[in-house]
Design a protein around this motif. Structure first.
Motif, PDB file in Angstrom:
ATOM      1  N   SER A  15     -21.345 -28.836  11.911  1.00 14.29           N
ATOM      2  CA  SER A  15     -22.400 -29.687  11.353  1.00 14.29           C
ATOM      3  C   SER A  15     -22.824 -29.085  10.026  1.00 14.29           C
ATOM      4  O   SER A  15     -22.516 -27.926   9.723  1.00 14.29           O
ATOM      5  N   PHE A  16     -23.539 -29.877   9.226  1.00 13.64           N
ATOM      6  CA  PHE A  16     -24.050 -29.345   7.969  1.00 13.64           C
ATOM      7  C   PHE A  16     -25.332 -30.061   7.578  1.00 13.64           C
ATOM      8  O   PHE A  16     -25.581 -31.203   7.985  1.00 13.64           O
ATOM      9  N   ALA A  17     -26.133 -29.351   6.791  1.00  5.12           N
ATOM     10  CA  ALA A  17     -27.415 -29.886   6.323  1.00  5.12           C
ATOM     11  C   ALA A  17     -27.191 -30.764   5.101  1.00  5.12           C
ATOM     12  O   ALA A  17     -26.251 -30.571   4.329  1.00  5.12           O
ATOM     13  N   THR A  18     -28.085 -31.751   4.934  1.00  6.04           N
ATOM     14  CA  THR A  18     -27.984 -32.709   3.836  1.00  6.04           C
ATOM     15  C   THR A  18     -29.341 -32.853   3.152  1.00  6.04           C
ATOM     16  O   THR A  18     -30.299 -32.162   3.504  1.00  6.04           O
ATOM     17  N   LYS A  66     -19.020 -25.655   5.241  1.00  3.52           N
ATOM     18  CA  LYS A  66     -19.871 -24.953   4.290  1.00  3.52           C
ATOM     19  C   LYS A  66     -20.011 -25.791   3.022  1.00  3.52           C
ATOM     20  O   LYS A  66     -19.071 -26.449   2.581  1.00  3.52           O
ATOM     21  N   GLN A  67     -21.194 -25.743   2.421  1.00  2.76           N
ATOM     22  CA  GLN A  67     -21.452 -26.518   1.223  1.00  2.76           C
ATOM     23  C   GLN A  67     -20.611 -26.029   0.052  1.00  2.76           C
ATOM     24  O   GLN A  67     -20.527 -24.832  -0.217  1.00  2.76           O
ATOM     25  N   VAL A  68     -19.963 -26.978  -0.628  1.00  2.08           N
ATOM     26  CA  VAL A  68     -19.171 -26.685  -1.817  1.00  2.08           C
ATOM     27  C   VAL A  68     -20.001 -26.939  -3.067  1.00  2.08           C
ATOM     28  O   VAL A  68     -20.002 -26.147  -4.008  1.00  2.08           O
ATOM     29  N   LYS A  69     -20.717 -28.059  -3.087  1.00  2.00           N
ATOM     30  CA  LYS A  69     -21.595 -28.374  -4.209  1.00  2.00           C
ATOM     31  C   LYS A  69     -22.535 -29.499  -3.810  1.00  2.00           C
ATOM     32  O   LYS A  69     -22.326 -30.195  -2.802  1.00  2.00           O
ATOM     33  N   THR A  70     -23.571 -29.683  -4.608  1.00  2.00           N
ATOM     34  CA  THR A  70     -24.464 -30.830  -4.480  1.00  2.00           C
ATOM     35  C   THR A  70     -24.529 -31.534  -5.837  1.00  2.00           C
ATOM     36  O   THR A  70     -24.352 -30.904  -6.882  1.00  2.00           O
ATOM     37  N   ILE A  71     -24.755 -32.829  -5.790  1.00  2.00           N
ATOM     38  CA  ILE A  71     -24.845 -33.635  -7.011  1.00  2.00           C
ATOM     39  C   ILE A  71     -26.104 -34.493  -6.902  1.00  2.00           C
ATOM     40  O   ILE A  71     -26.217 -35.319  -6.000  1.00  2.00           O
ATOM     41  N   ASP A  72     -27.042 -34.276  -7.817  1.00  2.00           N
ATOM     42  CA  ASP A  72     -28.254 -35.085  -7.865  1.00  2.00           C
ATOM     43  C   ASP A  72     -28.096 -36.070  -9.018  1.00  2.00           C
ATOM     44  O   ASP A  72     -28.044 -35.670 -10.183  1.00  2.00           O
ATOM     45  N   MET A  73     -28.008 -37.348  -8.701  1.00  2.00           N
ATOM     46  CA  MET A  73     -27.796 -38.354  -9.737  1.00  2.00           C
ATOM     47  C   MET A  73     -29.034 -38.573 -10.613  1.00  2.00           C
ATOM     48  O   MET A  73     -28.950 -39.236 -11.635  1.00  2.00           O
TER      49      MET A  73
END
Length: 412
Positions: free
Chosen positions: A178-181, A232-239
């Motif tokens: 699972s992973f957090a969002t 595991k998180q690779v990256k996040t993108i905030d539009m």
């Protein structure tokens, strides 16, 4: 026109509780299987099975809530579960229970896996008997969009009130990770090679704070990209930053349905309140084009009248990548758009179209008309409607899958 969204019970739950491209499933023996489309009838608690191409004729129907009495007994016995159940009914459900959001068949075509928002779970249903094989209870109180891995063995599901995505073994229901969002995870997409999962968090879509100056109240909305093996998180993108960079500070950054180009160099996505979509270049990390689609003169621009903040909700792409198909939800049409020129074709009248996918033969866009209880095919080449078939109450997600060649509806 759609019913205005009630908000009161969602607000009550928050105060009382203080809670913080469709893939075709692979098959080991395709000769023994028949490709179909599964149509989730959200308010009905059924899934219609129709032909994957051509006239979309009905093949059968599945009851996706065979355990409804047991689930309702659990909910009625737990005040917290009851509050959330009622909040779902009176907010995102528009006065109805949400019994099916998403569904995918297993690689062998023997079962269909369904996320059920109001029951906060994912179940596997035997297509021959109609009985439940396994049930997975998601974190929190609501299950939402899913995605299946390219090899058909894993399914990712958004647990929208827990800001979590669970990844399950599609055959057993065992959690693999699972992973957090961000706030309120929604759409999930596996990369074509199966190495990554993209999740889009849409924030709070059931409040009346819809004015641009109140956008900050909608929560933390961003894309989360994770490694599909380690989670595991690779990256996040905030539009938000990308929209601001092109002068669109009053536009929502809540990414709704999205689709990759065939080479996965571009991401096309819809956002809350906007009648159109954006093109995002992954390598340069920039929004490269904006497409504004026509407004229906009969549609109010009052953001609070847009169901779950979604003016347009549904996006798919032809297999060759030359055409996009857009479900203009609140504007009551669907249209095919040339990807090179971004010129739209005919506006095909549709009643609250809520999803868009691709037919099995790749020739048509298939949209669910949630306001008319039917599914409609639009030819990618001409942009014209070619077929419609009636389905159950409030169809939303439509997914390609497989059943046995001689499959008929379970007697149960």
């Amino acid at each position: 026109m759609p019913v205005l969204k009630p908000r009161h019970l969602c607000a009550m739950a928050a105060v009382v509780l203080t809670v913080t491209a469709p893939a075709t499933v692979a098959s080991a023996d395709t000769a023994a299987l028949r490709e179909v489309l599964f149509v989730g009838n959200n308010w009905d608690g059924t899934a219609d099975v129709i032909k994957s191409s051509g006239d979309l004729a009905k093949v059968g129907r599945i009851n996706v809530v065979p355990d409804k009495d047991a689930r309702m007994a659990e909910i009625n016995a737990d005040p917290i579960k009851w509050i959330y159940f009622m909040a779902i009914r009176n907010s995102v459900g528009e006065g109805h229970d949400q019994f099916v959001d998403d569904m995918y068949s297993t690689p062998d075509g023997r079962s269909v896996v369904v996320s059920r928002p109001s029951f906060a779970d994912v179940v596997s249903i035997d297509l021959a008997t109609g009985k439940i094989n396994w049930r997975f209870k998601v974190s929190g109180y609501r299950a939402d969009h899913m995605a299946v891995s390219p090899d058909g063995t894993r399914v990712a599901v958004s647990a929208s009130t827990a800001n979590t995505v669970h990844v399950l073994n599609i055959g057993t229901g065992q959690q693999l990770g699972s992973f957090a969002t961000g706030d309120k995870p929604h759409e999930n997409i596996f990369s074509r090679d199966g190495k990554y999962i993209w999740n889009m968090a849409i924030g709070d879509v059931n409040t009346d704070s819809d004015a641009p100056w109140l956008d900050w109240t909608k929560g933390d909305r961003h894309i989360t990209v994770v490694d599909a093996t380690t989670y595991k998180q690779v990256k996040t993108i905030d539009m938000r930053d990308r929209l601001n960079a092109i002068g669109l500070k009053d536009y929502s950054d809540a990414v709704r349905p999205a689709v990759f180009s065939p080479d996965e160099s571009k991401l096309y996505f819809q956002v809350s309140f906007f009648n159109g979509f954006f093109e995002y270049d992954i390598a340069t990390d920039k929004i490269t084009r904006t497409k504004t689609l026509p407004k229906n003169p009969a549609t109010s621009d009052d953001r609070t009248t847009m169901v779950n903040d979604s003016r347009h909700h549904g996006l798919s792409m032809s297999p060759d990548g030359s055409k996009l198909c857009v479900a203009g939800t609140m504007d009551d049409y669907a249209t095919v758009v040339n990807r090179a020129t971004l010129q739209e074709g005919p506006l095909v009248t549709a009643s609250k179209p809520y999803w868009a996918t691709v037919s099995g033969d790749g020739k048509s866009c298939v949209v669910s008309e949630s306001g008319a209880d039917q599914v409609t095919a639009i030819d990618f080449a001409t942009g014209q409607k070619t077929a419609s078939v009636p389905v159950g109450d409030h169809p939303q997600r439509v997914r390609l899958g497989h059943v046995a060649t001689d499959w008929t509806s379970p007697s149960s």
